[in-house]
Design an enzyme around this catalytic site. Structure first.
Site, PDB file in Angstrom:
ATOM      1  N   LYS A 147      26.956  40.138  30.571  1.00 56.34           N
ATOM      2  CA  LYS A 147      27.721  40.055  31.812  1.00 56.34           C
ATOM      3  C   LYS A 147      26.954  40.843  32.860  1.00 56.34           C
ATOM      4  O   LYS A 147      26.369  41.892  32.563  1.00 56.34           O
ATOM      5  CB  LYS A 147      29.111  40.654  31.590  1.00 56.34           C
ATOM      6  CG  LYS A 147      30.060  40.517  32.771  1.00 56.34           C
ATOM      7  CD  LYS A 147      31.416  41.149  32.440  1.00 56.34           C
ATOM      8  CE  LYS A 147      32.423  40.911  33.546  1.00 56.34           C
ATOM      9  NZ  LYS A 147      33.745  41.519  33.226  1.00 56.34           N
ATOM     10  N   SER A 155      39.697  40.515  30.301  1.00 54.74           N
ATOM     11  CA  SER A 155      38.498  39.840  30.813  1.00 54.74           C
ATOM     12  C   SER A 155      37.546  39.328  29.735  1.00 54.74           C
ATOM     13  O   SER A 155      36.602  38.602  30.051  1.00 54.74           O
ATOM     14  CB  SER A 155      37.729  40.772  31.755  1.00 54.74           C
ATOM     15  OG  SER A 155      38.430  40.877  32.975  1.00 54.74           O
ATOM     16  N   SER A 202      37.464  37.969  33.677  1.00 55.09           N
ATOM     17  CA  SER A 202      36.328  37.970  34.596  1.00 55.09           C
ATOM     18  C   SER A 202      34.985  37.694  33.916  1.00 55.09           C
ATOM     19  O   SER A 202      34.021  37.332  34.598  1.00 55.09           O
ATOM     20  CB  SER A 202      36.248  39.334  35.294  1.00 55.09           C
ATOM     21  OG  SER A 202      35.976  40.353  34.354  1.00 55.09           O
TER      22      SER A 202
END
Ligand SMILES: [Mg+2]
Ligand SMILES: [Zn+2]
Lengths: 484, 94, 482
Positions: free
Chosen positions: A75, A174, A150
């Site tokens: 990420k 997330s 996310s």
């Protein structure tokens, strides 16, 4: 089967048996990315040359480590030495750290090969990856839908066979929510079990780094590499002796599983509920004891979460002021305007909204009514779990109330977007380990089951997930991207 | 709760966010919605409940007082938007 | 008119704790390095950086707490103080808000003979900010330059009660605070290097009034002189404002060194709202009784104990004792001297007189001066042995201070030794007496002035180096033989 389709474990054994080389794997992965990522749009940065060069030098031999030659993705909120780290924000579009986050160095030390940095909601503020300042990532199962967020880029990339595994971060769901939307394994360990050093924070008391993988086995393997005390993170705990793979057996006879009645509430898709009930029956067949439990303060957890998360985020993001790094507005002739303009230009709408909200709830006149209150409610939420865990070993619920929604569907409705996290947020509030694993499909879209464990009982969460996985094949299903 | 443009502007200054008039209007609505949403917390009686700052029960985490070589100044300044003579350069503060 | 008002002062003193490294990262705290050469991603506020607390800083804070008679908290935590400023890399300062490490305390001061106890509210740990450098003045410069070397240096902020009622008391308090911290060994307290900085909260009110007046805060005073002057100026300003019926605004003011005035610092600045909240990155502290006990046992002799010792054991006056205990170096210098030379009062006089005078004029400290205990005590012995007069000794001492040379060598080289050798003197006297038969007559007539004349002549001939006592004796013998 193509190399890019294989699990970490499968790749590992082929490497050890000298059937293939690291370069072949990396090339296979890079080709796959070339073919599908223009549809999925999971990557912000692909480190093609670095990866190829590194793979060339990796020979399998007796010194081979856990991840030698295995590709992975991160990420884009995890700092990578010499590789741009943007948090999907204009603010950091050109920021290149001179340091590796602790989790990154640990993957490197074990021979892992970084393939690239993955899309996310800007500074992790979102549940759909639509809040990325650059582009929206798409759900591999239906390109017109969101992958969740996310950490949507990480989830989509693994689901689309662009990576065998990836890391994400989870503040309120997330990791688990996108894993659920994308039909893969997503694990958020106990708060404190993985170092946060070098990972851009959203809410420091809730954030935890975690893993996306194709099955639970791989998840445990990666846990062994990245978990454990880090001298640079005062909130990381010493677990270095733990071997997560050792927990992976299918014997769950007598295990006590609770399902919280508050989690099966109005607004939940009946078919999702049905699939979880089906899964619970499966567990009973395997010898587990399933009982209903109650987490009475769940209905307040989401509100308390948004107060706390926004409050912490508002000060965590304050350092982004255009002095030492990041976007700067050069028009301003005084420093106050320089700060205000730089931040206004660098931040997207959702970040501005939460920064404003977080600043409000900490400011005088609001602090007691909102921030302090939320911290008290957090205690109540935590105590709910403590009580229930006196009777059961793990808690099982859906990961989300519904399957992946359409891109743009919730764009102009703040609250309905926030509702996505209602089943995952309490786990962060209590700092517990939680995993989402595939447990079925509705109209071709994956459904995730959330397994929640006691603090630092990450092993039994993985065991519970592993047992189910061994008796089902939902995790083996793959999306058809019309390219293979 | 009813927020005024003034409220928004005060907090925006605290948060160092230069908002357009349009943004202020939208934020009044969205923040209003958010506050109504979290006002549900007021239904709970939390009298005498100890706030939970962090779920970990760890204390006294220290490092020893040993110097670690700092990175070179060039490295440290390499991401800075504006520097001069080894300093970060910013517009006047008054 | 002024006498109808009284001034109420509270002090916030920031001292740097003398750890080798910063409070939350491993960067060096050495003073005077090139800008931004002692920083890292952590103290420069880069993404994902986390603080890890320097244990030594906590130890020093506890030591300091004991030195100012504070209660050491069993439980304390760190909070974020949020505000934007270019020298504050994270846009929040890690500090302690509602649960400081040291609670309560006091210091006893003495101003023209009157003892007074000044209460201490609290002392808390925090990190220092960086430094801003300006081209020209802060108001005229178009740019400012940020140096983060100081960012993250451990500070202890010591907050006094508003119980100080004059500039003299304020400086006495800071002097006392400085000396106990120096003795405790927790800070260098070098005001010129900014390792001790002082904020003054000051208000005035008509005598007899119990309510406090509106206060102004004067920030970052870094010399005793400026503390004194700033307070005197601000007191006058506020009293005059009162008399003219102007209202005093609560504000932060700065001391203008060259203009010798305080001036308002309000700029394009909102009302402060620091939004303190507990820092989730830092676990709280539990300070056990054992830990405090261990540190208490390590505590060296404090100024007041030392003073008592100087009075009881060495018979010095209260005043001498207090001057000799202003810094540990002064006390050490005395204690070592008394091992080599027995007269305490004489040693004290030389340290308080000549030594302090030279230290102040050159503004250096004993440690980095060239003077040595050996040197001083040898010099005192030479005086006693009559090898040099007390008057000349002062010259020799200054030379020792500048060159670091031993007194013996200086005296030899400069030919300052006293002539006590009788043979040499007798030859001189024979000659002088021979050339002045008239005066010899006067002497015989009993004119005592005559003796003085001869002594004068001998001194003249020896450029004052003849030992007067011996000259007198020899002259008397000689003349009686005439
Ligand atoms: Mg302070
Ligand atoms: Zn540093």
């Amino acid at each position: 089967m193509q190399l890019y389709e294989l699990t970490l474990k499968q790749l590992k054994s082929k490497l050890i048996n000298q059937e293939i080389s690291s370069s072949e794997i990396v090339d296979s992965i890079l080709d796959r990315i070339k073919v599908v990522d223009e549809k999925v749009k999971a990557f912000i940065t692909v480190t093609e040359d670095m990866a190829k060069n590194l793979a060339k030098d990796l020979k399998q031999n007796s010194e081979s480590k856990v991840l030698t030659g295995i590709p992975y993705g991160l990420k884009d909120d995890m700092c990578t030495n010499g590789v741009r780290t943007t948090c999907a924000s204009k603010m950091l579009e050109n920021f290149t750290p001179n340091y590796d986050a602790t989790v990154v160095s640990r993957l490197k030390d074990q021979g892992g090969v970084l393939i690239g940095k993955l899309n996310m909601d800007e500074f992790s503020m979102g549940s759909s990856t639509e809040q990325s300042a650059f582009f929206a990532t798409r759900n591999p199962w239906d390109l017109s839908r969101v992958p969740g967020g996310s950490s949507g880029g990480s989830a989509a990339a693994v689901a689309a066979d662009e990576l065998p595994f990836a890391l994400g971060s989870d503040t309120g769901g997330s990791i688990r929510q996108p894993a659920s939307f994308c039909g893969i394994v997503g694990f958020k360990p106990t708060y404190g079990s993985i170092s946060r050093w070098g990972v851009m924070p959203f809410a420091s008391s809730l954030d935890q780094v975690g893993i996306f993988s194709k099955d639970v086995q791989d998840c445990a393997t990666v846990m062994n590499v990245i978990a454990g005390k880090d001298q640079l993170d005062s909130t990381s705990v010493d677990l270095d002796s733990t071997d997560y793979i050792s927990y992976l057996d299918t014997n769950i006879k007598g295990m006590k599983i609770g399902f919280p009645k508050e989690y099966f509430q109005k607004g939940m898709n009946e078919e999702v509920k049905a699939l979880i009930m089906k899964a619970l029956n499966k567990y009973e067949e395997m010898g587990a004891i399933v009982q209903e439990v109650s987490l009475p303060h769940s209905e307040y957890a989401l509100q308390a979460y948004h107060v706390i998360a926004s409050a912490e985020a508002s000060t965590n993001l304050a350092r982004l002021d255009g002095v030492e790094y990041g976007l700067r507005d050069f028009q301003a002739d005084n420093v106050v305007d320089m700060f205000s303009n730089s931040r206004a230009k660098g931040f997207g709408d959702e970040v501005k909204l939460r920064t404003m909200f977080g600043t409000f709830v900490l400011s005088s006149g609001y602090y007691e009514r909102y921030y302090l209150k939320a911290m008290q409610v957090r205690r109540l939420v935590n105590e709910d779990f403590n009580k229930v865990f006196q009777d059961v070993d793990v808690i099982i619920s859906p990961t989300t109330m519904n399957t992946a929604f359409k891109i743009g569907q919730k764009a102009d409705d703040v609250l309905s977007l926030y509702m996505n996290d209602v089943l995952t947020v309490p786990v962060n509030m209590a700092g517990l380990p939680g995993i989402s694993i595939p447990c079925g499909f509705i109209d071709g879209l994956p459904v995730g089951m959330q397994i929640i464990g006691k603090p630092f009982a990450d092993g039994s969460v993985l065991k519970t997930a592993f047992a189910f996985e061994q008796n089902t094949d939902y995790h083996k299903q793959k999306p058809v991207l019309g390219v293979n | 709760m009813d927020l005024t443009i003034k409220d928004i502007e005060d907090i925006a200054l605290l948060a160092r966010l230069n908002l357009s008039e349009q943004e202020k209007e939208t934020l009044i609505k969205e923040l209003g919605t958010l506050f109504n949403f979290v006002d549900k917390l007021q239904d709970l009686d939390t009298e005498g409940i100890e706030p939970l700052i962090n779920t970990l029960s760890v204390y006294n985490v220290f490092r020893s007082d040993e110097v670690r070589q700092s990175p070179s100044r060039e490295e440290m300044l390499s991401n800075a938007p504006l520097t001069e003579d080894g300093y970060y350069k910013v517009p006047k503060i008054m | 008119m002024y006498s109808e008002y009284e001034v109420v002062i509270g002090l916030e003193v920031h001292v740097e704790l003398k750890t080798k490294t910063k409070i939350f990262c491993g960067c060096s705290t050495d003073f005077g390095a090139e800008p931004n050469t002692q920083t890292c991603p952590s103290c420069a506020g880069f993404p994902g950086m986390l603080p890890v607390l320097n244990e030594k800083a906590v130890e020093y804070a506890i030591k300091a707490g004991l030195a100012i008679n504070s209660q050491i908290a069993e439980y304390c935590k760190f909070d974020r103080k949020n505000y934007f400023y270019p020298d504050l890399s994270k846009a929040y300062q890690i500090s302690q808000f509602d649960l400081p490490i040291c609670q309560g305390g006091y210091l006893d001061i003495e101003v023209d003979g009157k003892r007074k106890r000044i209460g201490i509210t609290r002392a808390h740990m925090e990190e220092d900010a960086g430094k801003l450098v300006h081209q020209g003045t802060i108001t005229s410069t178009p740019f400012s330059f940020v140096d983060l070397n100081r960012s993250g240096v451990p500070l202890l902020e010591i907050v006094s009660e508003p119980e100080i009622s004059s500039a003299a008391e304020a400086t006495a308090y800071v002097e006392k605070l400085r000396s106990v911290l120096l003795f405790a060994g927790v800070s260098d307290c070098k005001m010129q290097e900014g390792s001790l900085r002082c904020d003054v909260n000051i208000s005035v009110r008509p005598k007899g009034e119990t309510e406090l007046g509106t206060r102004a805060e004067i920030k970052n005073l870094n010399s005793f002189r400026s503390i004194e002057r700033a307070i005197e100026y601000e007191t006058k300003r506020q009293i005059e404002a009162n008399l003219d019926g102007e209202e005093i605004v609560q504000e932060t003011r700065t001391w203008d060194e060259e203009k010798q005035v305080t001036r308002s610092m309000r700029s394009k600045e909102e009302a402060d709202d620091y939004r303190y909240f507990p820092d989730p990155d830092l676990p709280p502290l539990r300070i056990s009784e054992d830990w405090v006990k261990r540190i208490r046992e390590e505590m060296p002799e404090m100024p007041e104990q030392a003073q008592k010792r100087l009075v009881d054991k060495h018979g010095l006056s209260e005043y001498d004792a207090s001057v000799l205990t202003l810094t540990p170096q002064h006390l050490a210098f005395f204690d070592e001297s008394i091992e080599l030379y027995s007269d305490a009062k004489t040693i004290a006089n030389w340290i308080m007189g000549e030594l302090n005078r030279l230290l102040n004029t050159n503004n250096i400290e004993i440690d980095n001066s060239k003077i040595s205990v050996q040197g001083l005590t040898n010099l005192l012995k030479l005086i006693d042995q009559g090898q040099i007069s007390g008057k000349m000794a002062k010259e020799v001492f200054e030379e020792m201070f500048n060159s670091g040379q031993s007194p013996e060598i200086i005296i030899k080289e400069k030919g300052m030794a006293q002539i006590s050798d009788e043979a040499t003197l007798i030859k001189l006297i024979d000659e002088i007496v021979l050339n002045n038969p008239k005066v010899v007559e006067d002497y015989k007539q009993g004119k005592k002035k005559a003796l003085g004349f001869f002594v004068g002549q001998v001194m003249k001939a020896t450029k004052g180096q003849a030992n007067p006592a011996i000259v007198n004796k020899l002259l008397k013998e000689h003349l009686s033989r005439e």
